[in-house]
Write a protein that holds these residues in place. Structure first.
Motif, PDB file in Angstrom:
ATOM      1  N   ALA A  61       2.572  51.226 -12.286  1.00  0.00           N
ATOM      2  CA  ALA A  61       2.309  51.701 -12.943  1.00  0.00           C
ATOM      3  C   ALA A  61       2.744  53.098 -14.626  1.00  0.00           C
ATOM      4  O   ALA A  61       2.145  52.345 -15.411  1.00  0.00           O
ATOM      5  CB  ALA A  61       1.870  52.814 -12.036  1.00  0.00           C
ATOM      6  N   ALA A  62       3.621  53.134 -14.371  1.00  0.00           N
ATOM      7  CA  ALA A  62       3.848  53.760 -15.110  1.00  0.00           C
ATOM      8  C   ALA A  62       5.043  53.287 -16.383  1.00  0.00           C
ATOM      9  O   ALA A  62       4.673  53.263 -17.190  1.00  0.00           O
ATOM     10  CB  ALA A  62       5.588  54.769 -14.550  1.00  0.00           C
ATOM     11  N   HIS A  63       5.674  52.569 -15.976  1.00  0.00           N
ATOM     12  CA  HIS A  63       5.928  51.116 -16.753  1.00  0.00           C
ATOM     13  C   HIS A  63       5.477  50.146 -18.003  1.00  0.00           C
ATOM     14  O   HIS A  63       4.842  50.113 -19.253  1.00  0.00           O
ATOM     15  CB  HIS A  63       7.182  50.218 -16.238  1.00  0.00           C
ATOM     16  N   GLU A  64       3.971  49.903 -17.152  1.00  0.00           N
ATOM     17  CA  GLU A  64       2.771  49.739 -17.953  1.00  0.00           C
ATOM     18  C   GLU A  64       2.017  50.622 -18.412  1.00  0.00           C
ATOM     19  O   GLU A  64       0.869  50.571 -19.093  1.00  0.00           O
ATOM     20  CB  GLU A  64       2.033  48.909 -17.038  1.00  0.00           C
TER      21      GLU A  64
ATOM     22  N   ALA B  54      -1.340  55.591 -12.014  1.00  0.00           N
ATOM     23  CA  ALA B  54       0.414  56.541 -11.284  1.00  0.00           C
ATOM     24  C   ALA B  54      -0.706  57.967 -10.977  1.00  0.00           C
ATOM     25  O   ALA B  54       0.336  58.273 -10.573  1.00  0.00           O
ATOM     26  CB  ALA B  54       0.814  56.552 -13.020  1.00  0.00           C
ATOM     27  N   MET B  55      -1.274  58.623 -11.379  1.00  0.00           N
ATOM     28  CA  MET B  55      -1.741  59.652 -11.501  1.00  0.00           C
ATOM     29  C   MET B  55      -2.444  59.328 -10.357  1.00  0.00           C
ATOM     30  O   MET B  55      -1.779  60.659  -9.420  1.00  0.00           O
ATOM     31  CB  MET B  55      -2.954  60.406 -12.088  1.00  0.00           C
TER      32      MET B  55
ATOM     33  N   HIS C  87      11.210  58.146 -15.864  1.00  0.00           N
ATOM     34  CA  HIS C  87      12.390  57.641 -17.185  1.00  0.00           C
ATOM     35  C   HIS C  87      11.716  56.567 -17.985  1.00  0.00           C
ATOM     36  O   HIS C  87      11.614  56.533 -19.002  1.00  0.00           O
ATOM     37  CB  HIS C  87      13.642  57.426 -15.793  1.00  0.00           C
ATOM     38  N   LEU C  88      10.868  55.468 -16.966  1.00  0.00           N
ATOM     39  CA  LEU C  88      10.447  53.881 -17.197  1.00  0.00           C
ATOM     40  C   LEU C  88       9.532  54.356 -18.297  1.00  0.00           C
ATOM     41  O   LEU C  88       9.271  53.627 -19.471  1.00  0.00           O
ATOM     42  CB  LEU C  88       9.968  53.196 -15.804  1.00  0.00           C
ATOM     43  N   ALA C  89       8.366  55.299 -17.876  1.00  0.00           N
ATOM     44  CA  ALA C  89       7.712  55.959 -18.548  1.00  0.00           C
ATOM     45  C   ALA C  89       8.360  55.823 -20.512  1.00  0.00           C
ATOM     46  O   ALA C  89       7.160  55.499 -21.056  1.00  0.00           O
ATOM     47  CB  ALA C  89       6.511  56.836 -18.420  1.00  0.00           C
ATOM     48  N   LEU C  90       9.357  57.094 -20.203  1.00  0.00           N
ATOM     49  CA  LEU C  90       9.364  57.420 -21.238  1.00  0.00           C
ATOM     50  C   LEU C  90      10.168  56.212 -22.026  1.00  0.00           C
ATOM     51  O   LEU C  90      10.306  56.041 -23.505  1.00  0.00           O
ATOM     52  CB  LEU C  90      10.873  59.042 -20.851  1.00  0.00           C
TER      53      LEU C  90
END
Length: 121
Positions: free
Chosen positions: A48-51, A57-58, A80-83
């Motif tokens: 979810a963070a990557h996408e 995600a929350m 890290h992936l989200a950033l």
């Protein structure tokens, strides 16, 4: 121990489908606990963070906060992936929920605090 997660769970995370996620939890209420036992795994939170699926995600953050600190097989946390993928809104929402996530050590011991101080934005 199998280190892969149910493909239906992966799809729900990728699409941000919270209803599908809860349907899977009804089938197996221990699903997230089993994933949490794996030391390095690409969790639904990572996906979810990557996408950039903020709501999904929350929801994961509320149900299984430990996933926010879990590293995948590449040494990255969901933050890290989200950033890395430019999901700044998600990063800010996660930090609002838990400011200590900036201290999670990922690949090569890098924390988000270090990465953010080096980012050109």
């Amino acid at each position: 121990m199998d280190t892969s997660i149910d493909p239906r769970l992966s799809a729900a995370a990728r699409l941000g489908n919270i209803d599908a996620f809860y349907a899977l939890i009804q089938e197996d209420p221990y699903m997230l606990d089993i994933i949490d036992q794996i030391p390095f795994v690409h969790t639904p939170f990572h996906i979810a963070a990557h996408e950039g699926q903020i709501h999904f995600a929350m929801e994961r953050m509320k149900l299984k906060p430990s996933f926010a600190r879990k590293l995948n097989q590449d040494g990255f946390s969901p933050m890290h992936l989200a950033l890395r993928n430019g999901q700044i809104k998600l990063v800010l929402r996660l930090l609002k929920t838990d400011k200590d996530l900036v201290r999670v050590k990922g690949r090569e011991g890098m924390t988000l605090h270090y990465v953010v101080t080096k980012c050109p934005f």
